[in-house]
Structures are given as C-alpha cells and as structure tokens.
Design a protein around this motif. Structure first.
Motif, mmCIF file in Angstrom:
data_model
loop_
_atom_site.group_PDB
_atom_site.id
_atom_site.type_symbol
_atom_site.label_atom_id
_atom_site.label_comp_id
_atom_site.label_asym_id
_atom_site.label_seq_id
_atom_site.Cartn_x
_atom_site.Cartn_y
_atom_site.Cartn_z
ATOM 1 N N ILE A 53 0.832 -1.210 0.000
ATOM 2 C CA ILE A 53 0.000 0.000 0.000
ATOM 3 C C ILE A 53 0.865 1.257 0.000
ATOM 4 C CG2 ILE A 53 -1.643 1.341 1.382
ATOM 5 C CD1 ILE A 53 -2.663 -1.451 2.428
ATOM 6 N N ASP A 54 1.942 1.220 0.762
ATOM 7 C CA ASP A 54 2.795 2.401 0.912
ATOM 8 C C ASP A 54 3.740 2.646 -0.265
ATOM 9 O OD1 ASP A 54 1.618 2.952 3.331
ATOM 10 O OD2 ASP A 54 3.283 2.212 4.549
ATOM 11 N N THR A 55 3.819 1.720 -1.198
ATOM 12 C CA THR A 55 4.705 1.901 -2.351
ATOM 13 C C THR A 55 4.041 2.831 -3.353
ATOM 14 O OG1 THR A 55 5.683 -0.278 -2.055
ATOM 15 C CG2 THR A 55 5.943 0.744 -4.220
ATOM 16 N N ARG A 56 4.591 4.009 -3.501
ATOM 17 C CA ARG A 56 4.044 5.005 -4.424
ATOM 18 C C ARG A 56 4.738 4.933 -5.784
ATOM 19 N NH1 ARG A 56 -0.091 4.732 -2.102
ATOM 20 N NH2 ARG A 56 -0.301 5.650 -0.074
ATOM 21 N N ASP A 57 5.993 4.518 -5.777
ATOM 22 C CA ASP A 57 6.735 4.394 -7.027
ATOM 23 C C ASP A 57 6.495 3.001 -7.602
ATOM 24 O OD1 ASP A 57 7.788 6.978 -6.728
ATOM 25 O OD2 ASP A 57 9.388 6.226 -5.428
ATOM 26 N N TYR A 58 7.409 2.565 -8.419
ATOM 27 C CA TYR A 58 7.319 1.259 -9.069
ATOM 28 C C TYR A 58 7.205 0.150 -8.030
ATOM 29 C CZ TYR A 58 8.328 -2.151 -12.758
ATOM 30 O OH TYR A 58 8.254 -3.176 -13.659
ATOM 31 N N LEU A 59 6.165 -0.666 -8.124
ATOM 32 C CA LEU A 59 5.920 -1.753 -7.185
ATOM 33 C C LEU A 59 6.600 -3.017 -7.689
ATOM 34 C CD1 LEU A 59 4.482 -2.848 -4.658
ATOM 35 C CD2 LEU A 59 2.478 -3.264 -6.106
ATOM 36 N N ASP A 60 7.631 -3.457 -6.971
ATOM 37 C CA ASP A 60 8.387 -4.656 -7.320
ATOM 38 C C ASP A 60 7.483 -5.890 -7.246
ATOM 39 O OD1 ASP A 60 11.249 -5.913 -7.553
ATOM 40 O OD2 ASP A 60 10.237 -7.017 -5.932
ATOM 41 N N GLN A 61 7.693 -6.816 -8.169
ATOM 42 C CA GLN A 61 6.861 -8.017 -8.218
ATOM 43 C C GLN A 61 6.918 -8.832 -6.928
ATOM 44 O OE1 GLN A 61 7.935 -11.077 -10.958
ATOM 45 N NE2 GLN A 61 10.119 -10.923 -10.501
ATOM 46 N N ASP A 62 8.079 -8.939 -6.293
ATOM 47 C CA ASP A 62 8.188 -9.739 -5.078
ATOM 48 C C ASP A 62 7.327 -9.173 -3.957
ATOM 49 O OD1 ASP A 62 9.910 -11.534 -6.301
ATOM 50 O OD2 ASP A 62 11.712 -10.572 -5.520
ATOM 51 N N ILE A 63 7.319 -7.855 -3.825
ATOM 52 C CA ILE A 63 6.478 -7.214 -2.808
ATOM 53 C C ILE A 63 5.003 -7.449 -3.134
ATOM 54 C CG2 ILE A 63 5.794 -4.974 -1.844
ATOM 55 C CD1 ILE A 63 8.745 -4.110 -2.268
ATOM 56 N N ALA A 64 4.640 -7.309 -4.395
ATOM 57 C CA ALA A 64 3.250 -7.499 -4.820
ATOM 58 C C ALA A 64 2.798 -8.943 -4.619
ATOM 59 C CB ALA A 64 3.098 -7.088 -6.281
ATOM 60 N N VAL A 65 3.655 -9.893 -4.950
ATOM 61 C CA VAL A 65 3.299 -11.308 -4.814
ATOM 62 C C VAL A 65 3.038 -11.659 -3.347
ATOM 63 C CG1 VAL A 65 4.314 -13.626 -4.938
ATOM 64 C CG2 VAL A 65 4.357 -12.136 -6.933
ATOM 65 N N GLU A 66 3.876 -11.148 -2.455
ATOM 66 C CA GLU A 66 3.649 -11.408 -1.028
ATOM 67 C C GLU A 66 2.331 -10.795 -0.566
ATOM 68 O OE1 GLU A 66 7.011 -10.302 1.356
ATOM 69 O OE2 GLU A 66 8.260 -11.902 0.499
ATOM 70 N N ALA A 67 1.991 -9.630 -1.080
ATOM 71 C CA ALA A 67 0.721 -8.998 -0.712
ATOM 72 C C ALA A 67 -0.466 -9.815 -1.201
ATOM 73 C CB ALA A 67 0.652 -7.582 -1.265
ATOM 74 N N VAL A 68 -0.376 -10.349 -2.401
ATOM 75 C CA VAL A 68 -1.466 -11.183 -2.925
ATOM 76 C C VAL A 68 -1.622 -12.435 -2.065
ATOM 77 C CG1 VAL A 68 -2.258 -12.561 -4.895
ATOM 78 C CG2 VAL A 68 -1.289 -10.274 -5.270
ATOM 79 N N ALA A 69 -0.506 -13.049 -1.684
ATOM 80 C CA ALA A 69 -0.562 -14.231 -0.821
ATOM 81 C C ALA A 69 -1.161 -13.874 0.545
ATOM 82 C CB ALA A 69 0.828 -14.831 -0.667
#
Length: 143
Positions: free
Chosen positions: A41-57
C-alpha cells in the motif's frame, strides 16, 4: 520468479513467504501478513513483483477467514494454521490488491505480457470480492 499458475501461491516468492510464516512464532504471523500488505500500500513508485506477490498471498490468507472466502489448500501455502486475524486486515488486503493492479506495478506488467492475464485478474477479483463485507441482503457494500 518461477510461476506455474495464476493462484496466489503458484509462484516461488509466495511459496517462500509461506515458509516464512511457518517459521515465525504463531504470535508474529499476523504481523508478517500486515507488513506485506502495508509495504504494498505504501509503495508510491514502481511496485516490485516480489512485494506485490507477497501482498497477494497475504490477501488470500485474510480472505480465507472471511465468510465465503476460499480456503488455502495448496501445498505451497503455509503448513501451519494462521491464527484468527483482526478485522482491520480485510481493508488493508483490499487496498493492497488495488495497488497491485495499479500502475506502476511490475507484477501487473508481467501478467499483461502473458496469455493468462485474464485468469490472473480473475483471481485478484475473487480475492477482493471475498474481502468486501456483505450486507444482510447479500449485496456487496463498496463503502
């Protein structure tokens, strides 16, 4: 990232995140989920896939505890039970999923380059729908 299907745990990063949850003391597992959601949520710039994947999980684990949520039964999910989570994680999970599908997002870009972007988006929509509270009449409340 090794990915074999469109589910929340169908990739190496999510499987590793599950292992991290299993290795954490039970009292720290909710904090790991919360951190994964808030970091996204706090990532305003480019969201790295690893961070996004953990959020989806993490969102999938929160959704599994919601009425009508799909249980996490994959062998790549956590082996140990997730304790009962606090209700505020539902809104954080919705916000994190919304961020995952908002540019700039590497995960969204990578799925957009495949033939399975539709099914992947379907997974995100199902998770998000499970996280939204329902009214007594069964209609989703989007407030």
């Amino acid at each position: 990232m090794g990915t074999w299907d469109v589910g929340p745990f169908d990739n190496d990063t999510a499987a590793d995140f599950s292992g991290d949850l299993d290795e954490a003391p039970e009292g720290e597992r909710e904090g790991l989920l919360r951190n994964a959601l808030v970091r996204t949520i706090d990532t305003r710039d480019y969201l790295d896939q690893d961070i996004a994947v953990e959020a989806v999980a993490a969102a999938a684990l929160v959704a599994a505890q919601c009425p009508g949520g799909e249980p996490v039964t994959t062998a790549y999910g956590p082996d140990l039970p997730i304790p009962q989570l606090t209700a505020d994680l539902r809104e954080l999970a919705v916000q994190a999923l919304d961020r995952v599908v908002t540019e700039p997002s590497e995960l969204m870009e990578l799925w957009g380059e495949t033939d399975t972007v539709g099914p992947w988006r379907g997974t995100i929509v199902r998770l998000r729908t499970s996280l939204l509270p329902s009214s007594p009449g069964g209609q989703l409340q989007l407030s």
